[in-house]
Scaffold this motif. Structure first.
Motif, short mmCIF file in Angstrom:
data_model
loop_
_atom_site.label_atom_id
_atom_site.label_comp_id
_atom_site.label_asym_id
_atom_site.label_seq_id
_atom_site.Cartn_x
_atom_site.Cartn_y
_atom_site.Cartn_z
N GLY A 1 0.75 -1.15 -0.08
CA GLY A 1 -0.14 -0.17 0.06
C GLY A 1 0.69 1.35 -0.06
N ASP A 2 0.64 2.24 -0.72
CA ASP A 2 1.38 3.47 -0.96
C ASP A 2 0.43 4.57 -0.82
N THR A 3 0.57 5.44 0.26
CA THR A 3 -0.36 6.68 0.31
C THR A 3 0.51 8.13 0.88
N GLY B 1 2.37 8.93 -10.78
CA GLY B 1 1.79 8.04 -10.14
C GLY B 1 2.24 6.62 -10.86
N HIS B 2 1.90 5.47 -10.35
CA HIS B 2 2.43 4.09 -10.91
C HIS B 2 1.80 2.94 -10.76
N GLU B 3 2.24 1.95 -11.37
CA GLU B 3 1.42 0.41 -11.27
C GLU B 3 2.30 -0.03 -9.98
N GLU C 1 7.36 -4.84 -5.89
CA GLU C 1 7.84 -3.89 -6.91
C GLU C 1 6.88 -2.49 -6.60
N GLU C 2 7.45 -1.46 -6.05
CA GLU C 2 7.04 -0.35 -5.70
C GLU C 2 6.70 0.42 -7.11
N HIS C 3 7.52 0.57 -7.84
CA HIS C 3 7.19 0.88 -9.37
C HIS C 3 7.23 0.15 -10.31
N ILE D 1 -2.12 6.57 -7.67
CA ILE D 1 -2.26 7.99 -8.06
C ILE D 1 -1.71 9.00 -7.25
N GLU D 2 -1.03 9.92 -7.50
CA GLU D 2 -0.14 10.78 -6.73
C GLU D 2 -0.19 12.20 -7.31
N PRO D 3 -1.04 13.04 -7.17
CA PRO D 3 -0.93 14.45 -7.85
C PRO D 3 -0.08 15.13 -6.88
N THR E 1 -0.97 14.40 -2.60
CA THR E 1 -1.75 13.54 -1.91
C THR E 1 -1.80 12.27 -2.74
N GLU E 2 -1.87 10.95 -2.21
CA GLU E 2 -1.79 9.69 -2.76
C GLU E 2 -2.58 8.64 -2.32
N HIS E 3 -3.17 7.72 -3.00
CA HIS E 3 -3.88 6.63 -2.59
C HIS E 3 -3.38 5.49 -3.80
MN MN Z 1 3.79 6.33 -5.24
#
Ligand code: MN
Ligand code: MN
Length: 293
Positions: A93-95, A152-154, A159-161, A185-187, A278-280
């Protein structure tokens, strides 16, 4: 979807750690202390950091993790980004959230709103450029700029990115989202020019290649890294639990030179503008699941 339970568990714990950390970020408090408290919280709750907790302040957009001697104290006026990740058996999880210690509500709401609007259109078949377009439109509509060279990334197991990158502006990418993908997604919004450059060296490293070193000290440190962190990013500070400082410094310098380790750089806004983020993490499906809600 393989390991859905682990992805959900990682997402929930990431979100709990974010809430825990948000309350700790206050004027007069040590950045290092908050970072360590959040990292401890993750372990105590049955997860592991997917990367070192990052607390980047003001014009530093990302990749700040304190050294063991860091003395930064949060100040009035600071715009603080807390970006963290948790993994459960490699499911990540990445936030991220931005905390205002000054007068930056508008800039923070620009990245928050952009994320909200982007999530609304997420489903299988949506083009990456469309997500970027919504983010860009929302941020520029509030009088700020998206940071164009952060994305953002898959996410895949360990594998974080991985795979696709998700733009923060309409970059023309016609690639479509696919059912079952996990994406972050992280604007990033800024009052600067909207680009970041690499700044000072960070305290964050990552294994590039699982090869061995002929040096015995380096080899011991490397074995620990491979066992504990695999290919996920880690903080130099974490190794001081197991090795004396001079050995860690020596080994990391050598392993970096031998291109076995990569050392990340801090990412700084080109015009020294303030940056919010901000990221989810989401599971792509007809009704997308926000894993880090
Ligand atoms: Mn990220
Ligand atoms: Mn993140």
């Amino acid at each position: 979807m393989d390991n859905l339970e682990d992805w959900k568990k990682a997402g929930e714990l990431t979100s709990k750690a974010r809430a825990f950390g948000k309350e700790k970020i206050k004027i007069g408090v040590s950045l290092l202390k908050v970072t360590e408290e959040i990292e401890d919280f993750i372990y105590e709750n049955g997860g592991k950091p997917a990367f070192p907790v990052q607390i980047s302040v003001n014009n530093i957009a990302a990749h700040f993790n304190p050294s063991k001697d860091d003395e930064y104290i949060f100040r009035k006026g600071d715009l603080v980004k807390l970006d963290l990740g948790v993994h459960v058996n490699g499911c990540i999880g990445d936030t991220a959230i931005s905390v205002d210690l000054g007068d930056n509500k508008e800039l923070i709401s620009a990245s928050e709103e952009a994320l909200k609007e982007a999530i609304k259109i997420v489903k299988p078949g949506v083009k990456l450029r469309e997500i970027g377009k919504v983010i860009e439109k929302t941020i520029t509509g509030k009088g700020f700029k998206p940071v164009r060279n952060l994305t953002g990334h898959e996410i895949k197991k360990y594998e974080e990115h991985a795979g696709m990158t998700i733009p923060n502006f309409d970059n023309g990418d016609e690639t479509q989202l696919v059912e079952g993908q996990v994406i972050a997604i992280e604007p990033f919004a800024t009052n600067g020019v909207g680009f970041i450059d690499e700044g000072k060296d960070s305290e964050i490293y990552k294994l590039l290649e699982e090869k061995t070193s002929r040096d015995m000290i380096a080899r011991n440190v490397l074995m620990k890294i491979i066992k504990e962190y695999k290919v996920l990013p880690f903080a130099k500070r974490w190794l001081f639990k197991d090795f004396p400082e001079f050995k860690v410094n020596y080994a990391l310098r050598l392993l970096e030179r031998e291109k076995i380790l990569h050392r990340y750089e801090q990412l700084v806004e080109r015009d020294n503008g303030l940056v919010s983020q901000t990221e989810h993490t989401l599971l792509v499906q007809e009704n997308p699941l926000i894993l880090t809600k």
